[in-house]
Design an enzyme around this catalytic site. Structure first.
Site, PDB file in Angstrom:
ATOM      1  CB  SER A  23     -14.966  24.441  -9.101  1.00 44.07           C
ATOM      2  OG  SER A  23     -15.541  25.404  -9.966  1.00 44.07           O
ATOM      3  CG  HIS A  51     -11.679  22.558  -6.858  1.00 41.83           C
ATOM      4  ND1 HIS A  51     -12.561  22.562  -5.806  1.00 41.83           N
ATOM      5  CD2 HIS A  51     -11.796  23.774  -7.450  1.00 41.83           C
ATOM      6  CE1 HIS A  51     -13.199  23.721  -5.763  1.00 41.83           C
ATOM      7  NE2 HIS A  51     -12.744  24.474  -6.746  1.00 41.83           N
ATOM      8  CE  LYS A  82     -11.847  25.649  -3.591  1.00 44.61           C
ATOM      9  NZ  LYS A  82     -11.447  27.059  -3.447  1.00 44.61           N
TER      10      LYS A  82
END
Length: 226
Positions: A23, A51, A82
């Protein structure tokens, strides 16, 4: 990988836990090499793909990026908060792993199920990711950002992910506030989230950005990079 292999040799029950995409730097774990070591020493790989999901591998994540097929020694976990734009998370693995977690995981057993609205939103997000046009647009934006950020001396190597760390050290929060005053939200990341001396602006781009956005950010940050 040499360090990892040297360590796993000393154990019998081996779990190798890694991010798919890290990240803070946006770099990608070498999952093929990690999987090879796990196979050789009868270990299990647990990949946190928070991610990578919706970004790499045509949206299917880091495992797909490396063309790694599902197997009994890979567990893929991720978030719906996300790329999916919602709330919650998921675990992918063989049936025995999933059933074990359903019946023994305290955080699952003693939690309320997601509201139907969030489940519906996650399913729609999955549908959009599978259609492909948003992930293709994101990759197009990443290529544009690479080209522009290089010109402003913000990066040294092209990124494959939408995360760009701009190392500024002690000036990080000053620059973050300066960007905010100019209409750009780019949070500063400080110690202890990152080591001292590696404080940074963490730039995250998305499908809604345009080339002129990257140009403007590059111009503003370029004032501090020299």
């Amino acid at each position: 990988m040499n360090t990892l292999e040297a360590k796993v040799k000393n154990y019998n029950n081996i779990f190798i836990i890694t991010d798919g995409v890290f990240s803070m730097d946006g770099d990608i774990a070498p999952l093929k090499d990690i999987k090879r070591i796990a196979d050789e020493y009868n270990g299990v790989v647990i990949v946190d793909d928070a991610h990578g999901t919706g970004v790499l591998g045509k949206g299917k994540g880091t495992l797909k990026h490396f063309n790694l097929k599902p197997s009994d020694n890979i567990i893929q976990i991720g978030t719906l908060s996300k790329a999916f734009g919602g709330l919650g998370g998921f675990v992918c693995g063989i049936e025995e792993v999933v059933e074990y977690l359903i019946n023994t995981s305290r955080s699952f057993i003693y939690s309320t199920a997601l509201p139907p609205s969030l489940v519906s939103g996650a399913l729609k997000s999955l549908e959009l990711i599978e259609e492909g046009h948003l992930t293709e647009k994101l990759q197009e934006n990443i290529r544009s950002a690479n080209r522009i950020f290089r010109r402003y001396n913000l990066i040294e190597e092209d990124s494959l992910t939408p995360i760009y760390p701009v190392i500024l050290g002690d000036r990080t929060m000053e620059v973050s506030e300066y960007l905010l005053k100019n209409g750009i939200y780019a949070p500063g990341i400080r110690y202890p989230s990152v080591p001292k001396g590696l404080e940074r602006i963490r730039v995250s781009i998305n499908v809604g950005h345009r080339e002129e956005d990257f140009e403007r950010l590059g111009s503003l940050l370029g004032e501090f990079r020299g």
